[in-house]
Design a protein around this motif. Sequence first.
Motif, PDB file in Angstrom:
ATOM      1  N   GLN A 110     -24.793-125.057 -85.460  1.00 46.97           N
ATOM      2  CA  GLN A 110     -25.525-123.793 -85.407  1.00 46.97           C
ATOM      3  C   GLN A 110     -26.951-123.959 -84.875  1.00 46.97           C
ATOM      4  O   GLN A 110     -27.593-122.980 -84.508  1.00 46.97           O
ATOM      5  CB  GLN A 110     -25.586-123.151 -86.797  1.00 46.97           C
ATOM      6  N   ASN A 111     -27.446-125.186 -84.819  1.00 48.18           N
ATOM      7  CA  ASN A 111     -28.828-125.428 -84.407  1.00 48.18           C
ATOM      8  C   ASN A 111     -29.203-124.817 -83.060  1.00 48.18           C
ATOM      9  O   ASN A 111     -30.235-124.158 -82.959  1.00 48.18           O
ATOM     10  CB  ASN A 111     -29.135-126.922 -84.428  1.00 48.18           C
ATOM     11  N   PRO A 112     -28.418-124.998 -82.003  1.00 45.62           N
ATOM     12  CA  PRO A 112     -28.793-124.393 -80.710  1.00 45.62           C
ATOM     13  C   PRO A 112     -28.802-122.866 -80.758  1.00 45.62           C
ATOM     14  O   PRO A 112     -29.606-122.229 -80.081  1.00 45.62           O
ATOM     15  CB  PRO A 112     -27.717-124.900 -79.744  1.00 45.62           C
ATOM     16  N   ILE A 113     -27.949-122.292 -81.594  1.00 47.37           N
ATOM     17  CA  ILE A 113     -27.911-120.836 -81.749  1.00 47.37           C
ATOM     18  C   ILE A 113     -29.168-120.364 -82.478  1.00 47.37           C
ATOM     19  O   ILE A 113     -29.845-119.437 -82.028  1.00 47.37           O
ATOM     20  CB  ILE A 113     -26.639-120.393 -82.508  1.00 47.37           C
ATOM     21  N   CYS A 114     -29.480-121.028 -83.596  1.00 49.05           N
ATOM     22  CA  CYS A 114     -30.661-120.656 -84.377  1.00 49.05           C
ATOM     23  C   CYS A 114     -31.951-120.823 -83.579  1.00 49.05           C
ATOM     24  O   CYS A 114     -32.906-120.075 -83.774  1.00 49.05           O
ATOM     25  CB  CYS A 114     -30.728-121.484 -85.655  1.00 49.05           C
ATOM     26  N   ALA A 115     -31.966-121.791 -82.672  1.00 46.42           N
ATOM     27  CA  ALA A 115     -33.154-122.020 -81.845  1.00 46.42           C
ATOM     28  C   ALA A 115     -33.202-121.078 -80.648  1.00 46.42           C
ATOM     29  O   ALA A 115     -34.164-121.111 -79.876  1.00 46.42           O
ATOM     30  CB  ALA A 115     -33.181-123.467 -81.362  1.00 46.42           C
ATOM     31  N   GLY A 116     -32.180-120.237 -80.495  1.00 49.40           N
ATOM     32  CA  GLY A 116     -32.148-119.283 -79.391  1.00 49.40           C
ATOM     33  C   GLY A 116     -31.819-119.914 -78.042  1.00 49.40           C
ATOM     34  O   GLY A 116     -32.076-119.324 -77.002  1.00 49.40           O
ATOM     35  N   LEU A 117     -31.215-121.102 -78.060  1.00 51.29           N
ATOM     36  CA  LEU A 117     -30.886-121.785 -76.817  1.00 51.29           C
ATOM     37  C   LEU A 117     -29.560-121.312 -76.211  1.00 51.29           C
ATOM     38  O   LEU A 117     -29.365-121.403 -75.003  1.00 51.29           O
ATOM     39  CB  LEU A 117     -30.846-123.298 -77.042  1.00 51.29           C
ATOM     40  N   ILE A 118     -28.664-120.836 -77.073  1.00 50.74           N
ATOM     41  CA  ILE A 118     -27.368-120.304 -76.629  1.00 50.74           C
ATOM     42  C   ILE A 118     -26.954-119.174 -77.546  1.00 50.74           C
ATOM     43  O   ILE A 118     -27.499-118.997 -78.632  1.00 50.74           O
ATOM     44  CB  ILE A 118     -26.257-121.378 -76.617  1.00 50.74           C
ATOM     45  N   SER A 119     -25.934-118.452 -77.118  1.00 50.78           N
ATOM     46  CA  SER A 119     -25.431-117.362 -77.960  1.00 50.78           C
ATOM     47  C   SER A 119     -24.189-117.770 -78.735  1.00 50.78           C
ATOM     48  O   SER A 119     -23.814-117.118 -79.684  1.00 50.78           O
ATOM     49  CB  SER A 119     -25.123-116.132 -77.105  1.00 50.78           C
ATOM     50  N   GLY A 120     -23.523-118.824 -78.353  1.00 53.33           N
ATOM     51  CA  GLY A 120     -22.333-119.288 -79.060  1.00 53.33           C
ATOM     52  C   GLY A 120     -22.272-120.797 -79.062  1.00 53.33           C
ATOM     53  O   GLY A 120     -22.525-121.444 -78.051  1.00 53.33           O
ATOM     54  N   GLU A 121     -21.923-121.403 -80.204  1.00 57.01           N
ATOM     55  CA  GLU A 121     -21.981-122.858 -80.350  1.00 57.01           C
ATOM     56  C   GLU A 121     -21.074-123.606 -79.379  1.00 57.01           C
ATOM     57  O   GLU A 121     -21.369-124.713 -78.986  1.00 57.01           O
ATOM     58  CB  GLU A 121     -21.666-123.261 -81.783  1.00 57.01           C
ATOM     59  N   ARG A 122     -19.977-123.030 -78.968  1.00 55.78           N
ATOM     60  CA  ARG A 122     -19.058-123.747 -78.078  1.00 55.78           C
ATOM     61  C   ARG A 122     -19.597-123.853 -76.653  1.00 55.78           C
ATOM     62  O   ARG A 122     -19.049-124.594 -75.859  1.00 55.78           O
ATOM     63  CB  ARG A 122     -17.700-123.083 -78.094  1.00 55.78           C
ATOM     64  N   ASN A 123     -20.664-123.163 -76.323  1.00 54.40           N
ATOM     65  CA  ASN A 123     -21.252-123.236 -74.993  1.00 54.40           C
ATOM     66  C   ASN A 123     -22.298-124.324 -74.859  1.00 54.40           C
ATOM     67  O   ASN A 123     -22.781-124.573 -73.778  1.00 54.40           O
ATOM     68  CB  ASN A 123     -21.902-121.887 -74.621  1.00 54.40           C
ATOM     69  N   TRP A 124     -22.675-124.965 -75.944  1.00 54.51           N
ATOM     70  CA  TRP A 124     -23.742-125.960 -75.905  1.00 54.51           C
ATOM     71  C   TRP A 124     -23.212-127.257 -75.285  1.00 54.51           C
ATOM     72  O   TRP A 124     -22.294-127.884 -75.814  1.00 54.51           O
ATOM     73  CB  TRP A 124     -24.283-126.211 -77.308  1.00 54.51           C
ATOM     74  N   PRO A 125     -23.769-127.687 -74.164  1.00 54.45           N
ATOM     75  CA  PRO A 125     -23.213-128.848 -73.465  1.00 54.45           C
ATOM     76  C   PRO A 125     -23.652-130.202 -74.020  1.00 54.45           C
ATOM     77  O   PRO A 125     -23.079-131.225 -73.665  1.00 54.45           O
ATOM     78  CB  PRO A 125     -23.737-128.673 -72.037  1.00 54.45           C
ATOM     79  N   TYR A 126     -24.632-130.226 -74.903  1.00 55.73           N
ATOM     80  CA  TYR A 126     -25.210-131.487 -75.351  1.00 55.73           C
ATOM     81  C   TYR A 126     -24.699-131.880 -76.728  1.00 55.73           C
ATOM     82  O   TYR A 126     -25.455-132.055 -77.678  1.00 55.73           O
ATOM     83  CB  TYR A 126     -26.733-131.408 -75.315  1.00 55.73           C
ATOM     84  N   VAL A 127     -23.396-131.999 -76.830  1.00 57.41           N
ATOM     85  CA  VAL A 127     -22.758-132.377 -78.087  1.00 57.41           C
ATOM     86  C   VAL A 127     -21.670-133.410 -77.799  1.00 57.41           C
ATOM     87  O   VAL A 127     -20.950-133.311 -76.808  1.00 57.41           O
ATOM     88  CB  VAL A 127     -22.191-131.131 -78.826  1.00 57.41           C
ATOM     89  N   LEU A 128     -21.608-134.412 -78.660  1.00 55.92           N
ATOM     90  CA  LEU A 128     -20.592-135.458 -78.558  1.00 55.92           C
ATOM     91  C   LEU A 128     -19.806-135.480 -79.858  1.00 55.92           C
ATOM     92  O   LEU A 128     -20.384-135.622 -80.936  1.00 55.92           O
ATOM     93  CB  LEU A 128     -21.253-136.824 -78.309  1.00 55.92           C
ATOM     94  N   ILE A 129     -18.488-135.351 -79.723  1.00 65.39           N
ATOM     95  CA  ILE A 129     -17.573-135.461 -80.854  1.00 65.39           C
ATOM     96  C   ILE A 129     -16.510-136.471 -80.433  1.00 65.39           C
ATOM     97  O   ILE A 129     -15.547-136.111 -79.759  1.00 65.39           O
ATOM     98  CB  ILE A 129     -16.931-134.103 -81.204  1.00 65.39           C
ATOM     99  N   PRO A 130     -16.690-137.757 -80.780  1.00 65.74           N
ATOM    100  CA  PRO A 130     -15.792-138.797 -80.272  1.00 65.74           C
ATOM    101  C   PRO A 130     -14.328-138.598 -80.632  1.00 65.74           C
ATOM    102  O   PRO A 130     -13.453-138.841 -79.820  1.00 65.74           O
ATOM    103  CB  PRO A 130     -16.322-140.078 -80.902  1.00 65.74           C
ATOM    104  N   ASP A 131     -14.043-138.181 -81.843  1.00 64.07           N
ATOM    105  CA  ASP A 131     -12.663-138.010 -82.303  1.00 64.07           C
ATOM    106  C   ASP A 131     -12.383-136.537 -82.543  1.00 64.07           C
ATOM    107  O   ASP A 131     -12.110-136.114 -83.660  1.00 64.07           O
ATOM    108  CB  ASP A 131     -12.419-138.821 -83.577  1.00 64.07           C
ATOM    109  N   ARG A 132     -12.450-135.764 -81.487  1.00 61.42           N
ATOM    110  CA  ARG A 132     -12.293-134.313 -81.573  1.00 61.42           C
ATOM    111  C   ARG A 132     -11.021-133.914 -82.314  1.00 61.42           C
ATOM    112  O   ARG A 132     -10.993-132.929 -83.033  1.00 61.42           O
ATOM    113  CB  ARG A 132     -12.302-133.720 -80.180  1.00 61.42           C
ATOM    114  N   ALA A 133      -9.956-134.680 -82.167  1.00 57.92           N
ATOM    115  CA  ALA A 133      -8.676-134.348 -82.800  1.00 57.92           C
ATOM    116  C   ALA A 133      -8.756-134.443 -84.319  1.00 57.92           C
ATOM    117  O   ALA A 133      -7.980-133.791 -85.024  1.00 57.92           O
ATOM    118  CB  ALA A 133      -7.580-135.277 -82.281  1.00 57.92           C
ATOM    119  N   ASN A 134      -9.692-135.235 -84.843  1.00 57.94           N
ATOM    120  CA  ASN A 134      -9.804-135.406 -86.283  1.00 57.94           C
ATOM    121  C   ASN A 134     -10.728-134.397 -86.958  1.00 57.94           C
ATOM    122  O   ASN A 134     -10.943-134.464 -88.155  1.00 57.94           O
ATOM    123  CB  ASN A 134     -10.308-136.825 -86.605  1.00 57.94           C
ATOM    124  N   VAL A 135     -11.297-133.486 -86.185  1.00 58.96           N
ATOM    125  CA  VAL A 135     -12.224-132.509 -86.733  1.00 58.96           C
ATOM    126  C   VAL A 135     -11.484-131.185 -86.890  1.00 58.96           C
ATOM    127  O   VAL A 135     -10.880-130.689 -85.942  1.00 58.96           O
ATOM    128  CB  VAL A 135     -13.444-132.337 -85.806  1.00 58.96           C
TER     129      VAL A 135
END
Length: 154
Positions: free
Chosen positions: A126-151
Amino acid sequence: MPRVLRKRLDHTTHFAGRFGAIYFITVCCDQRGSNQLCNEETSRTLFDTARIYHERGRWNLTLLLLMPDHWHGLVGVDGRDSLSQLIRDYKRITAKIAGIRWQRNFFDHRLRHDESLAAKFAYICQNPICAGLISGERNWPYVLIPDRANVSSW
């Protein structure tokens, strides 16, 4: 502006951490308020280094999210390794490769048994949304989730 001296945080391994723990970590750039991390070259260095740490078992990375002047992560550390040494080494290598000037310390919070990893994961996203950098969390390009399948879905 005069430099503010911050209290040195205690990063010694707590009793529960001796058996492995997951930490919510925040690492800040020395100069706050300007975009130093959210660009292609710097983010690639940070993500590649984090991925290497993860693949080599230095830490178990659940999430790394970059903000313009700091990053948040969820990092699992087994009882053999010192969180302080891991972050120190990570900051040292990324500073050398990408020229980032990090603040001297970092913030860590060990997740307790009653705290939800999913809740901390969602909070960080939620940080990029709260900071007004994006309108939806899935649009933020600066995120790494190594094991996406386990989340679980967020």
